[in-house]
Design a protein around this motif. Structure first.
Motif, short mmCIF file in Angstrom:
data_model
loop_
_atom_site.label_atom_id
_atom_site.label_comp_id
_atom_site.label_asym_id
_atom_site.label_seq_id
_atom_site.Cartn_x
_atom_site.Cartn_y
_atom_site.Cartn_z
N ARG A 174 0.85 -1.20 0.00
CA ARG A 174 0.00 0.00 0.00
C ARG A 174 0.89 1.24 0.00
O ARG A 174 1.75 1.40 0.86
CB ARG A 174 -0.92 0.01 1.22
CG ARG A 174 -1.85 -1.19 1.30
CD ARG A 174 -2.69 -1.15 2.57
NE ARG A 174 -3.52 -2.34 2.70
CZ ARG A 174 -4.73 -2.48 2.16
NH1 ARG A 174 -5.25 -1.47 1.48
NH2 ARG A 174 -5.42 -3.60 2.31
N THR A 175 0.67 2.13 -0.96
CA THR A 175 1.40 3.39 -1.04
C THR A 175 0.40 4.52 -1.18
O THR A 175 -0.79 4.30 -1.41
CB THR A 175 2.37 3.41 -2.23
OG1 THR A 175 1.63 3.58 -3.44
CG2 THR A 175 3.18 2.11 -2.31
N GLU A 176 0.89 5.76 -1.08
CA GLU A 176 0.00 6.91 -1.23
C GLU A 176 -0.51 7.06 -2.66
O GLU A 176 -1.45 7.82 -2.90
CB GLU A 176 0.72 8.17 -0.79
CG GLU A 176 1.93 8.51 -1.62
CD GLU A 176 2.65 9.75 -1.13
OE1 GLU A 176 3.67 10.12 -1.74
OE2 GLU A 176 2.20 10.35 -0.13
N ALA A 177 0.10 6.34 -3.61
CA ALA A 177 -0.34 6.40 -5.01
C ALA A 177 -1.18 5.19 -5.40
O ALA A 177 -1.57 5.06 -6.56
CB ALA A 177 0.88 6.49 -5.93
N GLY A 178 -1.49 4.32 -4.45
CA GLY A 178 -2.28 3.13 -4.74
C GLY A 178 -1.62 1.88 -4.17
O GLY A 178 -0.64 1.97 -3.41
N SER A 179 -2.13 0.73 -4.54
CA SER A 179 -1.60 -0.53 -4.01
C SER A 179 -1.40 -1.54 -5.13
O SER A 179 -1.96 -1.40 -6.22
CB SER A 179 -2.54 -1.11 -2.95
OG SER A 179 -3.81 -1.38 -3.50
N ALA A 180 -0.61 -2.56 -4.84
CA ALA A 180 -0.34 -3.61 -5.82
C ALA A 180 -0.01 -4.90 -5.08
O ALA A 180 0.53 -4.87 -3.97
CB ALA A 180 0.80 -3.21 -6.74
N LEU A 181 -0.32 -6.03 -5.70
CA LEU A 181 0.04 -7.33 -5.18
C LEU A 181 1.37 -7.76 -5.78
O LEU A 181 1.57 -7.66 -7.00
CB LEU A 181 -1.03 -8.38 -5.51
CG LEU A 181 -2.34 -8.32 -4.72
CD1 LEU A 181 -3.32 -9.37 -5.25
CD2 LEU A 181 -2.10 -8.54 -3.23
N VAL A 182 2.28 -8.22 -4.96
CA VAL A 182 3.56 -8.71 -5.44
C VAL A 182 3.81 -10.09 -4.85
O VAL A 182 3.34 -10.42 -3.75
CB VAL A 182 4.72 -7.75 -5.06
CG1 VAL A 182 4.46 -6.36 -5.63
CG2 VAL A 182 4.91 -7.69 -3.55
N ALA A 183 4.54 -10.90 -5.57
CA ALA A 183 4.89 -12.24 -5.11
C ALA A 183 6.14 -12.13 -4.23
O ALA A 183 7.24 -11.89 -4.73
CB ALA A 183 5.14 -13.16 -6.29
N MET A 184 5.96 -12.29 -2.93
CA MET A 184 7.08 -12.17 -1.99
C MET A 184 6.67 -12.72 -0.64
O MET A 184 5.50 -12.58 -0.24
CB MET A 184 7.49 -10.69 -1.86
CG MET A 184 8.78 -10.46 -1.09
SD MET A 184 9.25 -8.68 -1.11
CE MET A 184 10.90 -8.79 -0.41
N ARG A 185 7.59 -13.35 0.05
CA ARG A 185 7.29 -13.86 1.39
C ARG A 185 7.31 -12.72 2.40
O ARG A 185 8.13 -11.81 2.29
CB ARG A 185 8.29 -14.92 1.80
CG ARG A 185 8.29 -16.18 0.93
CD ARG A 185 9.16 -17.26 1.55
NE ARG A 185 10.49 -16.75 1.86
CZ ARG A 185 11.41 -17.45 2.52
NH1 ARG A 185 11.12 -18.66 2.97
NH2 ARG A 185 12.61 -16.93 2.75
N LEU A 186 6.41 -12.79 3.37
CA LEU A 186 6.35 -11.74 4.39
C LEU A 186 7.66 -11.67 5.16
O LEU A 186 8.14 -10.57 5.49
CB LEU A 186 5.18 -11.98 5.33
CG LEU A 186 5.01 -10.94 6.46
CD1 LEU A 186 4.79 -9.55 5.87
CD2 LEU A 186 3.86 -11.32 7.38
N GLY A 187 8.26 -12.81 5.47
CA GLY A 187 9.51 -12.80 6.22
C GLY A 187 10.61 -12.05 5.49
O GLY A 187 11.38 -11.30 6.09
#
Length: 263
Positions: A174-187
């Motif tokens: 989430r950014t001030e310009a919108g949001s996007a889904l990315v493939a990445m582990r939370l850790g």
């Protein structure tokens, strides 16, 4: 409160060297009979080697017990003390030519534990002195670290970071310009985010400090109102740790109407 040994770099290494000199001078735990040069070598190897062991262990527990300083310290001491005791038990073999003794490890555990506690306290005090409360400074703009930014469209990569939310096998950035889904582990994302001015608030959430506009507490849990209009949960696991940091004061500055909820 920050924990990772080595975050202050050379300063903490110098601190370990000075602590080793102090221990060599007072010669505790039966080391007074050793010749001066060997005694100093012993304590320098013991303290610096122990610091390296602690540095390799600390990030594991710092991530796992984010927001719970007491559990973090207890877990770190439980893990590092036996490992450092093994290291220290081998030093007389190399320095003084003594025979290998497994019983020495058990005998050393109380001594190593007491020194570990002293080192953790001194490290915490040094970091507090070197890193004054962020609530007293103007909070910097927070942008996604390179590991995350390179996965985002340019428009979002250049925007101020608000929060990171785990969704199944993806992360919602989430950014001030919108949001996007990315493939990445939370850790992996949390490792990249660790230098930034923000907090983990939930097992699935990381929030930038400057994005918090208001907070509501109920039953030991919380909800953060973020600058993009979304809300982030604060679980019981992380609530206590957040209240014990300067985060509460920063939120009160952003929105004085919420200060009553932080008491």
């Amino acid at each position: 409160m920050t924990f990772r040994l080595g975050r202050s770099g050379v300063i903490e290494l110098v601190g370990l060297v000075l602590f080793g000199l102090f221990l060599a001078t007072i010669a505790p735990f039966g080391t007074a009979a050793a010749p001066g040069a060997f005694r100093h070598l012993y304590w320098q190897l013991a303290v610096i080697g122990g610091g390296l062991i602690a540095a390799s262990i600390e990030p594991i527990f710092a991530r796992r017990f984010t927001g719970n300083p007491l559990l973090f310290v207890l877990a770190q001491l439980a893990a590092m003390t036996p490992a450092i005791a093994v290291w220290v038990s081998l030093l007389p073999v190399f320095i003084f030519g003594e025979p290998v003794s497994t019983g020495r490890i058990l005998q050393l555990l109380p001594d190593v534990l007491s020194i570990n506690i002293a080192v953790l306290v001194l490290t915490w005090l040094a970091r507090k002195a070197l890193n004054p409360s962020k609530a007293l400074r103007t909070a910097p703009e927070v942008f996604a670290p390179l590991a995350i930014r390179r996965k985002l469209p340019p428009r979002l990569a250049r925007a101020r970071l608000i929060a990171v939310e785990a969704e199944d096998h993806y992360l919602c950035i989430r950014t001030e310009a919108g949001s996007a889904l990315v493939a990445m582990r939370l850790g992996d994302a949390l490792d990249a985010l660790s230098p930034l001015d923000g907090f983990r608030t939930h097992r699935s959430w990381w929030v930038a400090r400057t994005a918090v506009q208001a907070v509501r507490w109920k039953g030991g849990r919380g909800t953060l109102a973020l600058s993009d209009g979304s809300s982030a949960p604060v679980s019981r696991t992380y609530a206590a740790g957040l209240k014990d940091t300067d985060w509460a004061a920063t939120v009160a500055q952003l929105d004085p109407s919420v200060s009553d909820h932080l008491q």
